[in-house]
Design an enzyme around this catalytic site. Sequence first.
Site, short mmCIF file in Angstrom:
data_model
loop_
_atom_site.label_atom_id
_atom_site.label_comp_id
_atom_site.label_asym_id
_atom_site.label_seq_id
_atom_site.Cartn_x
_atom_site.Cartn_y
_atom_site.Cartn_z
N ASN A 172 6.85 4.85 -4.84
CA ASN A 172 6.53 4.93 -3.50
C ASN A 172 7.14 4.11 -2.58
O ASN A 172 7.80 3.31 -3.41
CB ASN A 172 5.00 4.53 -3.73
CG ASN A 172 4.14 4.27 -2.08
OD1 ASN A 172 3.74 5.34 -1.51
ND2 ASN A 172 4.17 2.90 -1.84
N ARG A 194 -3.25 1.72 1.25
CA ARG A 194 -1.62 2.09 1.03
C ARG A 194 -0.66 2.30 -0.59
O ARG A 194 -1.60 1.78 -1.70
CB ARG A 194 -0.47 0.94 1.84
CG ARG A 194 -1.18 0.89 3.26
CD ARG A 194 -0.93 2.67 4.48
NE ARG A 194 0.26 1.74 3.89
CZ ARG A 194 1.43 1.76 4.84
NH1 ARG A 194 0.58 0.97 5.77
NH2 ARG A 194 2.66 1.94 5.22
N ASP A 287 0.06 -9.02 16.07
CA ASP A 287 0.37 -7.69 15.25
C ASP A 287 0.44 -6.62 17.07
O ASP A 287 -0.04 -7.20 17.90
CB ASP A 287 -1.49 -7.48 14.18
CG ASP A 287 -0.98 -6.41 13.27
OD1 ASP A 287 0.07 -5.24 14.03
OD2 ASP A 287 -0.88 -7.12 12.45
#
Length: 494
Positions: A172, A194, A287
């Site tokens: 991944n 994730r 962010d």
Amino acid sequence: MKYNDLRDFLTLLEQQGELKRITLPVDPHLEITEIADRTLRAGGPALLFENPKGYSMPVLCNLFGTPKRVAMGMGQEDVSALREVGKLLAFLKEPEPPKGFRDLFDKLPQFKQVLNMPTKRLRGAPCQQKIVSGDDVDLNRIPIMTCWPEDAAPLITWGLTVTRGPHKERQNLGIYRQQLIGKNKLIMRWLSHRGGALDYQEWCAAHPGERFPVSVALGADPATILGAVTPVPDTLSEYAFAGLLRGTKTEVVKCISNDLEVPASAEIVLEGYIDPDEMAPEGPYGDHTGYYNEVDSFPVFTVTHITQREDAIYHSTYTGRPPDEPAVLGVALNEVFVPILQKQFPEIVDFYLPPEGCSYRLAVVTIKKQYAGHAKRVMMGVWSFLRQFMYTKFVIVCDDDVNARDWNDVIWAITTRMDPARDTVLVENTPIDYLDFASPVSGLGSKMGLDATNKWPGETQREWGRPIKKDPDVVAHIDAIWDELAIFNNGKSA
């Protein structure tokens, strides 16, 4: 549009006036962010800071600061061509055998592209030209940026994290930010859904208490980087998809200290492990929402080896209130999403994620409505079909006479075709980005669907309004005499 690695791509950008070299000394602490932010907002070039203060390694920023450069990174000439990338992904997600010779002929380009999917494994690679290990590992030699005044520490933002679960053949690849907390330690901030986090969870279940191997590539080629942020099918590796984009097989090399394979041309590779017993508080950081996020605990990544190219380049970015680089990526990747959604829901005409909605928190969908309740089915489909839309809080569904990308159209549809009580769908206790502090509980919140379509029998008992349409003969006549009217002396049309 061919390139082999990041340096090839930078040469291409420079030839087209899409790269600016900055020779003036600039500090990675706040100053690079300020320059990159101003440049991105002006639609400016990628920036290569050749003399970051206190470091000998240059910093690359704003690489994907325009949709055009995202398209170029995917091997396309412009953003509109990304629809073809989406069609290819839709085909790979649900491949259909040819229905006959003609269909086979039409699909030959897709089958030909598939030949570039397998990776090419090298014995040696540019990313291993220089190797340091053990006590010589020092992440402080890399010009890791501090982006905002209240950030907790320098932050790696474009790290391509490579993992493999204990029961999986394919690796991944994911982009997870990493906080610097020591000369050989970073905090790996990955959300539980994730790919890297799922691999780690499976490893901990299969090998309790054992170290989990991790490698992080910095400065990989653009196709590989973009492959890691694109909704590739679960059965397709990001390396394979990068090969499709690039038109050549992705070259990889085995790491020095583990069995993971990393991009052979990467500028820098960090190799190491995560100890299940070592966690650390991460943040706060400015962010993509435009706010500082909450502090939360994540696993610690211990770096045992750093391998790199000669004269390595450090690739970085910043995140903040849109527009920022992730928002620009979202605008470009929006074109990839459309064909994938249309494969599952052919009635979808367009799909738009406004960048000012933090790239994924609000979606506007236009459909060819076919029955009562159709809009609600599409809402549920958007929320459930792709993992990328798990955190989309608002879905607005309009008819196909509305331009999904024009707020004037969308607001008109909402205010004229919606009854708030009847046409609003609220779903409680759904997964929400933990960075979304507006939700009542971290990671759990509600979603809202807005049905701004014309209502069909069964959805209303009233006679529905008929939209005003101009008389085409009158329009044609006024067009013919418009210049004679001379209403606008500068020749402006209306």
